[in-house]
Design an enzyme around this catalytic site. Structure first.
Site, PDB file in Angstrom:
ATOM      1  N   GLY A  71       0.718  -1.210   0.000  1.00  0.00           N
ATOM      2  CA  GLY A  71       0.083  -0.029  -0.136  1.00  0.00           C
ATOM      3  C   GLY A  71       0.715   1.292   0.082  1.00  0.00           C
ATOM      4  CB  SER A  72       0.051   4.578   1.280  1.00  0.00           C
ATOM      5  OG  SER A  72      -1.321   4.513   0.823  1.00  0.00           O
ATOM      6  CB  VAL A  73       4.788   2.041   2.903  1.00  0.00           C
ATOM      7  CG1 VAL A  73       4.034   2.094   4.445  1.00  0.00           C
ATOM      8  CG2 VAL A  73       4.344   0.418   2.239  1.00  0.00           C
TER       9      VAL A  73
END
Lengths: 388, 607
Positions: free
Chosen positions: B324-326
């Site tokens: 995800g957004s990491v």
């Protein structure tokens, strides 16, 4: 035809039996054999108590038994040594027939004693291993056949004896008992060699033996393990051969001392196939060399006496018997010394075992009988040659 | 015979009998019986053959004698050399067949014990030597509560001459068996691998099993983790005295496990993982995967179901997830490094964004445009997708490759080579856009930690390692130092003003990025109530020392009757606790904030 003339000195009908025997026998060989058997008993005191202990018997049970077998063997030996060559031949051929039948019936009545090969008849008080007796009987038979083939218009004895050899080897390989098979083959080879085998053929036979060995290696796991163990550069000390080699090293020149050896308690075959390791450990190289020298004397004296022999049968049979005996001893010692791959082969007279010691008695008895000094017509020969 | 004696040796047998006619005729004239002549001829021939055979045999007997002399001589010489050589000490075995049970210790970076060998015994029996089997069976069943009398009786009366009864015995059990006093019960020397810290670092250490067993020793073989990866090194007799030193710090490892276990309970999560890595050397100082196991009693692998649910599964290394957004920091950092943008460049974040028949939208609508920093702070999918489109899929692939996302990690665990990142089959424009916010490319948390470390440590590549390194060695440059500093500043902003506001730890300047990834469902879509919540970052942001990645699998928190699943609510506060506890242990010096700002007055001596 003896002419009876009045007043002439009475013609002696013959010397008394025993003095004649003592005069004509090879007394050195007799002495050597006695010494070997004595060493065997001595080593039995060392090697067999652990076995007796394992089997829950009194410690010297096997020594006593061996002494009894030894006495029997001695009687057989002396008896055989008193035979004439002709009697030897008859007795040997007859024995061969009996032993051969016994050998053929092994798969039906034999036992293997948990050792991976059916070689024994269990007789209650002991066991009987026909292949031990087969060797002297076979040698006599083959010598007879070969000698017969040298007569004018004689039978094709060499071919017959070769066929017999092949048959026996096949039977022994099926047991499987490659050690005895190779001994039989060796004995026949020696006789054929003495009887004038062409060199080319001898080389061919050597090749066949190598090929047979390779086949045995590939066909039998039993053999394979043993040969692999032999070929391994460093000895695996957990095998019989490893213990044996270590025992020889421990013994050094003069041994670790009577009763101090340990190998006898590790090796299941310490009293038979690896008796020499026990000897080496407790009494050292000295005793081992003595044993080797004794066998060498027996063999070489026999061969030397056969040099003068005129009767082909006696020559072949004597050479065969001496070779088989010597070879068996050499293989046994050579195995312990890691010169040869492990074979289940006893040391004649020294190893424990009724069959082995009695068969050895027969072998040496016949050998003595054949190497007795006899009128050989040497003078006639010399005269003929000189006057010729 | 008429010829000279010497002729006899070489000349062929006289053929006279074949020429008998003259003699026979002469004999007939004289009135003699010709048969006698014939017989005499035969006898002569026979003698001749015999003579020849005898002479040949004489030579051959001599040859045979020589052969025996040589053979007996060889045997005697061989015996002599053997007897005069030194006896070999009876060793257990020789050559390649040896069983070695010795195994070097494993210690943490400070020398604290992680795994060692303990001498113990195994129990075997020679049933034929036992005196009272029923009694022994009763007593054994008492000593080993796991064994039933029926089983033991069956074992001991099976007719075999050698049976193993127990693999490893405690000293008390050894004494108890001694007390039975049966001569047929025997002990085999054993060494046993012991992990004194129990489940701590279980996934790293892996475990062992017995290999070949003998009475004197049993082989110890690594089955997983470090034990298997370093099997040869650990069982190398030359290096037994030399413990294998890992990069793990036992205290930090303990703390991480404790904190993550607490968080997992709090959020009713299915699993959790954490990696703490030295940002410059790639040394993993702590790595936890929960649920875990006790390597002293390694459980059997699952026979059915998903292996990823087994406690043996190392989520940090083996688990490949869409994180995800990491991932968003990667396209932004790449754009910064390429000079396409500055942190203040305005990026179009009109949501939803249409690409062909796909639609990319943000969690919330953050307005039509944001600066690059705000894209990270707000975690705008649209913003990073636009940057990815600017950069192109080729460049993105190349950049992620430089960070190590395209290959398995090189960490020294036997499981690592199997954890290949899952890459899109066709890495086109839409794929590069989804990858920019962490979907469409699955990698392990350890990949992410290594990627973050490479990006944020000043821009040099690090390879994750479990072995202690002495000193740093700079890897190849991945991004410029300036880009690295800008990326750290952005991540710091996420904590100070963005989604990871619970992640701030006073004095340690935590910078990081949250990621809440919907988990893919077996049907090819995504679950809407199952997430993998990740917080990845660095501290201190101004002078990076450690990189961390913490994930919770399917965790949630109920606030006001509403489930909250985003990382900001779950993973971030737990990570903050983790940093609060471990940063001092790691020797990170806190930046003392000005006294005035703290609202406290300095204590002074006075009245």
């Amino acid at each position: 035809m003896t002419e009876m003339v009045h007043g002439a000195a009475p013609v002696s009908v013959g010397e008394p039996l025993l003095p004649k025997w003592w005069r004509t026998i090879d007394r050195w060989t007799l002495l050597c054999v006695c010494a070997l058997f004595g060493i065997g008993l001595l080593l039995g005191f060392a090697a067999s108590p652990p076995l007796a202990d394992r089997n829950g018997l009194p410690p010297f049970f096997y020594v006593q038994k061996q002494a009894i077998f030894g006495a029997m063997a001695f009687v057989v030996l002396l008896g055989c040594s008193m035979l004439t060559p002709r009697q030897v031949r008859r007795f040997g051929v007859l024995a061969f027939v009996l032993v051969f039948i016994a050998l053929c019936l092994l798969p039906v009545f034999g036992t293997n004693f948990g050792k991976g090969a059916v070689r024994w008849y269990s007789l209650g008080f002991g066991s009987f291993q026909p292949s031990e007796f087969l060797k002297p009987a076979f040698v006599i038979l083959a010598a007879w056949l070969m000698a017969a083939s040298q007569d004018l218009d004689g039978p094709p004895g060499r071919l017959i004896s070769f066929c017999v050899t092949l048959g026996l080897v096949a039977i022994l390989v099926l047991q499987p008992d490659y050690g005895q098979a190779s001994l039989i083959l060796f004995g026949w080879g020696v006789m054929y060699f003495i009887a004038g085998a062409p060199w080319l053929l001898l080389i061919g036979i050597a090749g066949a033996v190598v090929a047979g060995g390779v086949f045995a290696y590939n066909a039998s796991e039993h053999v394979q393990r043993r040969i692999d163990g032999y070929l391994a550069t460093d000895i695996d000390p957990n095998t019989q051969i490893g213990y044996a080699a270590n025992a020889i090293r421990e013994g050094g020149i003069f041994g670790v001392g009577v009763g101090e050896g340990e190998v006898k308690s590790y090796l299941p075959d310490a009293h038979t196939d690896f008796i020499i390791a026990v000897a080496a450990e407790e009494y050292g190289l000295v005793l081992v060399l003595l044993v080797v020298v004794l066998y060498a004397i027996v063999v070489l004296r026999a061969l030397a006496r056969l040099l003068r022999e005129r009767d082909p049968f006696v020559r072949y049979a004597g050479a065969g018997l001496a070779s088989v005996l010597g070879m068996q001893a050499m293989i046994n010692v050579g195995v312990a010394a890691r010169l040869l791959p492990t074979k289940g082969m006893t040391l004649p007279f020294v190893s424990y075992g009724g069959s082995s010691v009695i068969a050895a008695g027969i072998t040496v008895g016949m050998l003595l009988a054949l190497t007795r000094t006899r009128p050989q017509g040497r003078i006639e020969d010399l005269l003929r040659r000189r006057g010729g | 015979m008429t010829g000279p004696g010497s002729d006899l040796h070489d000349a062929p047998a006289p053929r006279r009998p074949l020429r008998p006619l003259a003699r026979i005729l002469r004999a007939r004239d004289r009135g003699e019986n010709p048969d006698l002549i014939e017989r005499a001829n035969r006898a002569e021939r026979h003698d001749h053959i015999r003579d020849r055979a005898r002479r040949r045999a004489e030579g051959r007997l001599l040859v045979l004698g020589l052969f025996f002399v040589a053979a007996f001589g060889t045997v005697a010489v061989r015996m002599g050399t053997l007897a005069s050589s030194d006896p070999a000490e009876p060793v257990l075995s020789a050559g390649g067949a040896s069983i070695t049970s010795a195994r070097a210790d494993i210690v943490d970076r400070n020398g604290r014990l992680l795994a060692t060998n303990v001498v113990t015994s195994a129990l075997y029996a020679h049933p034929h030597e036992m005196v009272d089997i029923p009694h022994a069976v009763r007593e054994l069943a008492r000593v080993f509560p796991g064994r039933s009398e029926a089983d033991l009786t069956a074992l001991l009366t099976s007719g075999r001459k050698f049976v193993w009864i127990e693999r490893t015995l405690s000293p008390e059990q050894v004494q108890a068996v001694h007390d039975i006093g049966d001569p047929g019960l025997l002990f085999a020397a054993r060494e046993m691998r012991v992990y004194p810290n129990g489940p701590l670092a279980a996934h790293i250490l892996g475990g062992v099993r017995y290999g070949r067993e003998g009475v004197q020793a049993a082989e110890i073989l690594g089955v997983a983790g470090i034990e298997k990866a370093f099997d040869d090194r650990l069982s190398d007799p030359a290096m037994l005295a030399d413990p294998l030193r890992l990069s793990i710090d036992l205290t930090v490892q303990t703390t991480m496990r404790e904190v993550l276990e607490g968080g997992m309970k709090l959020f009713a999560a299915k699993g959790a993982s954490g990696v703490m890595m030295d940002a410059h050397t790639g040394e993993i100082v702590a790595m936890v995967s929960l649920p875990d196991f006790d390597p002293n009693h390694r459980p059997a692998p699952l026979t059915s179901g998903d292996q990823a649910d087994s406690p043996l599964f190392n989520r940090a290394v083996q688990g490949v997830y869409e994180l995800g957004s990491v991932f968003k920091i990667f396209p932004v950092a790449q754009a910064l490094d390429e000079g396409l943008i500055t942190p203040d460049t305005i990026i179009d974040t009109q949501s939803p964004m249409r690409v062909g028949r796909h639609r990319i939208s943000d969690y919330r609508n953050y307005g039509p445009e944001l600066t690059a920093t705000r894209v990270i702070v707000k975690s705008s999918n649209v913003g990073t997708a636009r940057l990815a489109r600017e950069l192109g899929s080729e460049k993105q692939r190349e950049f992620l490759g430089r960070l190590g996302f395209l290959e398995p990690t090189s960490v020294e665990l036997v499981e690592a080579p199997g954890a290949k990142p899952l890459l899109p089959r066709n890495w086109g424009e839409i794929e590069s856009m989804t990858i920019s916010y962490g979907h469409g490319l699955s990698s392990s948390p350890l990949h992410l930690a290594a990627g973050y470390a490479s990006l944020l440590n000043g821009g040099t590549k690090v390879a994750p390692t479990l072995q202690r390194r002495d000193g740093r060695s700079l890897g190849p440059r991945v991004v410029s130092e300036r880009t690295s500093a800008q990326a750290r500043a952005m991540l710091r902003s996420v904590v100070t003003e963005g989604t990871a506001s619970f992640g701030d730890v006073a004095g340690y300047e935590v910078g990081g990025k949250t990621g809440t990834a919907d988990k893919p469902a077996p049907n090819g879509r995504y679950y809407d109530d199952r997430v993998l919540a990740t917080f990845a970052g660095v501290f201190p942001a101004s002078d990076p020392e450690y990189v961390f990645v913490v994930t919770f699998d399917e965790g949630h928190e109920i606030v006001n009757g509403e489930p909250r699943r985003t990382a900001g609510w779950t993973t971030v506060p737990v990570t903050a606790e983790l940093i609060r506890r471990t940063a001092p242990l790691l020797g990170v010096r806190p930046a003392i904030e000005p006294v005035v700002q703290s609202g406290l007055r300095e204590a002074r001596n006075g009245r």
